[in-house]
Design an enzyme around this catalytic site. Structure first.
Site, mmCIF file in Angstrom:
data_model
loop_
_atom_site.group_PDB
_atom_site.id
_atom_site.type_symbol
_atom_site.label_atom_id
_atom_site.label_comp_id
_atom_site.label_asym_id
_atom_site.label_seq_id
_atom_site.Cartn_x
_atom_site.Cartn_y
_atom_site.Cartn_z
ATOM 1 N N TRP A 33 -9.722 13.470 146.777
ATOM 2 C CA TRP A 33 -10.322 14.304 145.739
ATOM 3 C C TRP A 33 -10.910 13.542 144.609
ATOM 4 O O TRP A 33 -10.550 12.323 144.147
ATOM 5 C CB TRP A 33 -9.530 15.183 144.957
ATOM 6 N N GLU A 76 -3.508 7.462 130.851
ATOM 7 C CA GLU A 76 -4.291 7.336 132.089
ATOM 8 C C GLU A 76 -5.744 6.615 131.815
ATOM 9 O O GLU A 76 -5.965 5.871 132.592
ATOM 10 C CB GLU A 76 -4.784 8.705 132.830
ATOM 11 N N GLU A 116 -5.802 5.548 140.499
ATOM 12 C CA GLU A 116 -5.487 5.945 139.093
ATOM 13 C C GLU A 116 -6.612 6.186 138.317
ATOM 14 O O GLU A 116 -6.653 7.074 137.411
ATOM 15 C CB GLU A 116 -4.519 4.734 138.481
ATOM 16 N N HIS A 119 -7.741 9.802 137.480
ATOM 17 C CA HIS A 119 -6.845 10.546 136.673
ATOM 18 C C HIS A 119 -7.624 10.787 135.118
ATOM 19 O O HIS A 119 -7.653 11.827 134.597
ATOM 20 C CB HIS A 119 -5.386 10.206 136.520
ATOM 21 N N GLU A 169 5.901 5.766 137.836
ATOM 22 C CA GLU A 169 5.003 6.556 138.756
ATOM 23 C C GLU A 169 5.852 7.894 138.799
ATOM 24 O O GLU A 169 5.615 8.925 138.782
ATOM 25 C CB GLU A 169 4.895 5.773 139.976
ATOM 26 N N THR A 172 5.411 9.671 135.235
ATOM 27 C CA THR A 172 4.229 10.197 135.294
ATOM 28 C C THR A 172 4.165 11.570 136.005
ATOM 29 O O THR A 172 3.265 12.610 135.807
ATOM 30 C CB THR A 172 3.096 9.391 135.311
ATOM 31 N N ASP A 201 -0.686 12.432 143.262
ATOM 32 C CA ASP A 201 -1.104 10.839 143.387
ATOM 33 C C ASP A 201 0.278 10.040 142.847
ATOM 34 O O ASP A 201 0.335 9.089 143.524
ATOM 35 C CB ASP A 201 -2.337 10.720 142.640
ATOM 36 N N GLU A 202 0.681 10.333 141.620
ATOM 37 C CA GLU A 202 1.620 9.606 141.046
ATOM 38 C C GLU A 202 3.043 9.505 142.173
ATOM 39 O O GLU A 202 3.649 8.524 141.989
ATOM 40 C CB GLU A 202 2.089 10.272 139.668
ATOM 41 N N HIS A 205 2.410 7.061 144.643
ATOM 42 C CA HIS A 205 2.340 5.582 144.183
ATOM 43 C C HIS A 205 3.936 5.104 143.998
ATOM 44 O O HIS A 205 4.307 4.302 144.256
ATOM 45 C CB HIS A 205 1.643 5.531 143.001
#
Length: 334
Positions: A33, A76, A116, A119, A169, A172, A201-202, A205
């Site tokens: 995305w 971010e 990242e 974000h 990670e 967050t 995503d976090e 990661h």
């Protein structure tokens, strides 16, 4: 062999599988995305109506929520600082170009950074369109945070750095996921989806960096244990711990921002303890063998630490009064 040389050897050993890590934990650019997928489309004739709807929904969100969302955004947005810090880790060759693209670790960091970076782009645009915050003050704080730098206490040690990133990670993830839940409670489903995707995503990661540590434990258990002990004894520093408002002192705004997060349950002192427990379980700290005496003592400290931190967390008190930030105008927020 020196400790530094052993770490370099381990990093080279792990690097053999770095492309597998990229494929497993990161998503190709064309498939992942992008911020424009989630925000009003400026090419659409209904653009102004979409912004109007976004702003109306934003009016329902309370003051501390906006403080936390701004703080998360600034964190971010300071990504260039984090990338430059990781690129300096022992074992990372950051050269880039056709003739010398750098090593696999540099490739990982650049791809991780690319994910990242979205974000901050997404959250910054949302704040701008919402009309609820003073964007110039937010931008000043971001600028200061980049200028002031970042020192997580890891030096150039990859072992310490991977402990830090594994922890951060997950932290967050918790923060963005809780913000998503709160936004949903206020019927702001679009913002909730934005934060949920960032949180996703976090978490990916987090799993990647946790696997790096797990693999290091398999080949260099004592030194990895000591690095974990060092980072937890020192305490994990949050990336935005030096954040300040215009005219303020370095780090002055972080305490108030943290209290806002605790007040609305986005990130609390108990979350810190829970993350530590999750890492201890993830890496099966209690089952690792062939440790040196010093590493055994480090393990004992780590196993007892969650209970100690829980007792401290139970005694912590958070102010019931919200700090008035320059970022957020109380007159515009409930």
């Amino acid at each position: 062999m020196s400790i530094k040389n052993v770490r370099l050897e381990v990093m080279q050993f792990l690097e053999k599988n770095i492309n597998d890590f990229v494929q497993k934990y990161l998503i190709p650019v064309e498939k992942i995305w992008q911020p424009s997928d989630l925000l009003p489309d400026s090419e659409n004739e209904e653009f102004l109506e979409e912004i109007k709807e976004l702003r109306e929904l934003a009016k329902e969100l309370p003051y501390d929520f906006w403080v936390v969302l701004v703080g998360d955004t600034i964190t971010e947005e300071a990504l260039p600082t984090y990338e430059s810090w990781l690129m300096d880790v022992e074992g990372v060759n950051q050269k880039a170009g056709e003739e010398d693209p750098g090593n696999g670790w540099a490739n990982w960091i650049r791809h991780w950074t690319g994910e990242e970076n979205r974000h901050g782009d997404l959250l910054n645009k949302y704040l701008y369109l919402s009309g609820r915050v003073n964007m110039k003050e937010v931008e000043i704080s971001t600028h200061h945070l980049l200028n002031d730098g970042f020192d997580p206490g890891t030096d150039r040690d990859p072992y310490k750095n991977f402990v830090f990133t594994s922890f951060q990670e997950l932290a967050t993830y918790i923060s963005h996921n809780r913000v998503a839940q709160l936004a949903k409670q206020y019927d702001n489903h679009k913002l909730s989806r934005m934060c949920k995707l960032v949180a996703g995503d976090e978490m990916r990661h987090h799993h990647a960096y946790s696997e790096f540590v797990d693999r290091i434990f398999q080949v260099d258990p004592s030194e990895m244990m000591k690095a974990f002990h060092y980072m937890m004894k020192r305490k994990i520093t949050m990336p935005a711990n030096l954040v300040r408002e215009s005219g303020g002192k370095i780090g002055e705004a972080f305490h108030q921002f943290s209290e806002s997060a605790q007040r609305i349950g986005v990130y609390t002192s108990m979350d810190y303890v829970d993350i530590l427990n999750k890492l201890i379980n993830r890496w099966q700290i209690d089952k690792i063998d062939n440790l040196t005496d010093e590493a055994e003592k480090a393990r004992d400290y780590l196993m007892k630490l969650p209970d100690r931190l829980t007792r401290l967390a139970d005694r912590m008190k958070v102010s019931e009064e919200s700090h008035v930030f320059k970022w957020v105008n109380p007159a515009l927020v409930k």
